[in-house]
Design an enzyme around this catalytic site. Sequence first.
Site, PDB file in Angstrom:
ATOM      1  N   GLN A 194       4.075   6.207   7.259  1.00 22.07           N
ATOM      2  CA  GLN A 194       4.257   5.143   8.247  1.00 22.07           C
ATOM      3  C   GLN A 194       5.444   5.461   9.165  1.00 22.07           C
ATOM      4  OE1 GLN A 194       1.950   2.917   8.295  1.00 22.07           O
ATOM      5  NE2 GLN A 194       2.768   1.763  10.032  1.00 22.07           N
ATOM      6  N   ILE A 195       6.513   5.950   8.577  1.00 22.03           N
ATOM      7  CA  ILE A 195       7.715   6.252   9.371  1.00 22.03           C
ATOM      8  C   ILE A 195       7.463   7.412  10.344  1.00 22.03           C
ATOM      9  CG2 ILE A 195      10.108   7.126   9.195  1.00 22.03           C
ATOM     10  CD1 ILE A 195      10.323   5.396   6.606  1.00 22.03           C
ATOM     11  N   SER A 255      -1.851   4.132 -14.980  1.00 21.26           N
ATOM     12  CA  SER A 255      -0.832   3.066 -14.901  1.00 21.26           C
ATOM     13  C   SER A 255      -1.220   1.891 -15.797  1.00 21.26           C
ATOM     14  CB  SER A 255      -0.691   2.580 -13.455  1.00 21.26           C
ATOM     15  OG  SER A 255      -0.020   3.551 -12.691  1.00 21.26           O
ATOM     16  N   GLU A 311      -2.454  11.873 -17.844  1.00 18.60           N
ATOM     17  CA  GLU A 311      -1.568  11.601 -18.988  1.00 18.60           C
ATOM     18  C   GLU A 311      -1.342  10.097 -19.168  1.00 18.60           C
ATOM     19  OE1 GLU A 311       1.243  14.192 -20.329  1.00 18.60           O
ATOM     20  OE2 GLU A 311       0.639  15.840 -19.027  1.00 18.60           O
ATOM     21  N   ARG A 316      13.774  10.999  15.649  1.00 17.57           N
ATOM     22  CA  ARG A 316      12.700  10.496  16.516  1.00 17.57           C
ATOM     23  C   ARG A 316      13.178   9.320  17.380  1.00 17.57           C
ATOM     24  NH1 ARG A 316       7.951  11.533  19.066  1.00 17.57           N
ATOM     25  NH2 ARG A 316       6.633   9.679  19.158  1.00 17.57           N
ATOM     26  N   GLY A 347       4.575   8.003  11.663  1.00 18.16           N
ATOM     27  CA  GLY A 347       3.501   7.621  12.588  1.00 18.16           C
ATOM     28  C   GLY A 347       2.387   8.660  12.560  1.00 18.16           C
ATOM     29  N   GLY A 395     -11.786   9.264 -21.637  1.00 19.44           N
ATOM     30  CA  GLY A 395     -10.611   9.488 -20.794  1.00 19.44           C
ATOM     31  C   GLY A 395      -9.452   8.708 -21.380  1.00 19.44           C
ATOM     32  N   ILE A 437      -9.636  19.641 -17.117  1.00 23.54           N
ATOM     33  CA  ILE A 437      -8.596  20.370 -17.838  1.00 23.54           C
ATOM     34  C   ILE A 437      -7.797  21.280 -16.893  1.00 23.54           C
ATOM     35  CG2 ILE A 437      -8.089  21.877 -19.819  1.00 23.54           C
ATOM     36  CD1 ILE A 437      -9.384  19.037 -20.425  1.00 23.54           C
TER      37      ILE A 437
END
Length: 404
Positions: free
Chosen positions: A357-358, A387, A384, A288, A360, A135, A163
């Site tokens: 989170q915003i 990290s 690709e 909201r 909820g 990999g 692939i």
Amino acid sequence: MSEFSMDLNEDQRTLQDWVHGFAKDVIRPAGHEWDEREETPWPIIEEAAKIGIYSLDFLANAFADPTGLSMMIALEELAWGDAGICMAIVGSSLAVAGIMSNGTPEQQMEWIPQCYGTPGDIKLGAFGVSEPDAGSDVSALRTRAVYDEAKDEWVLNGTKTWITNGGIANTHVIVASVDPELGSRGHASFVIPEGTPGIRMGQKFQKMGIRASHTAEVILDDCRVPGRVLLGGKEKLDERLARVREGKRAQSQAAMATFEATRPAVGAQALGIARAAYEFALDYAKERKQFGRAIIENQAIAFKLADMKIAVDAARLLVWRASWMAATRKPFLNGEGSMSKLFASETAVNVTNEAIQILGGYGYVREYPVERWHRDSKIYTIFEGTSEIQRLVVARSISGVHIK
Ligand SMILES: Cc1cc2nc3c(=O)[nH]c(=O)nc-3n(C[C@H](O)[C@H](O)[C@H](O)COP(=O)(O)OP(=O)(O)OC[C@H]3O[C@@H](n4cnc5c(N)ncnc54)[C@H](O)[C@@H]3O)c2cc1C
């Protein structure tokens, strides 16, 4: 000398509006359905082909932009619509990138159009490097290509995994080892033309996100291809191998050359998801109401949105810089391609997480697109180059130290 400007030019703005329109009217409304179906969204690819977004012309026009920004702008918009459908539309370009970075001009003319086909007869391309045991460490790949001199044919054997468009593509570009002792310097890329016996799909994977994009194993079993499909040609390969064997540096390694070119493009897609989630969360937070006021009136929510917007804009600047550097042939001395992909992909994960989170409870259910965007975002920190591998590239580039 031209003045420095960060304005988009008229062509770029026209492109942005046009692709945004398609993303808003066609892709976004279809996102949920194809995520649930986990199938290649053929009708959407057909639509994209009809208006010219799924085509060689589109790619050629974007690459003709000397600033390098056009492709990034288009990818951000497509992924803003839906990342899985975006990948289904742009997956073929991985094969194209493989052919562009290693093929001769004649090979590019012959094979690249076959990765798209025509609006009435759509074709797909796939690019196969990864294997079950190779990999991040591409040098460990085991797929072998052996030359049969008498017939001027190559015989490929091995298993590729993960692939995109694997096994359903008409044209596969496969990276294989022609000399296992040389590690990644003994690799070469081969076009496997449509209808070649000995190549088939293995298992199709069920995924967390980008589920409209097909991902599968590709099995090569005594797959014979003519000598002319070796990208770059035999003479160049023999020269390169001779240089490596003499201990001189090889100029390019097949898979790595492709990935360097495609990293900012991966970043641009992650950026599109992040922007979608930020915009959705901003609108939601204004609408909201809890405790008699809009939730955005709480710093706890407003500051999240401020951080999301800052990260989205910073990601875009890194993506555009890397793409501009690539287009103007400035070397990535500090791993700028990796920086852009790393930052944009981690931004997409963080911003979509904050968007949930915003919202909820509404962020957590499939009635709203935000949970899907979070699932979609995660792959951009993995494929690709993970990290960790991007950080390795940057760390090695800035230090000159071979950090492990
Ligand atoms: C949806 C999807 C589509 C894909 N499409 C394609 C495609 O079209 N073509 C293709 O060829 N491949 C494709 N891939 C494969 C993808 O590029 C690989 O999954 C990726 O390179 C990581 O390899 P791996 O999964 O084997 O993880 P591994 O390499 O096993 O990594 C596992 C973990 O170890 C870490 N790690 C590994 N080495 C180091 C190191 N030296 N230092 C620090 N950490 C390290 C990694 O960062 C990761 O966190 C796709 C994958 C997915 C999931």
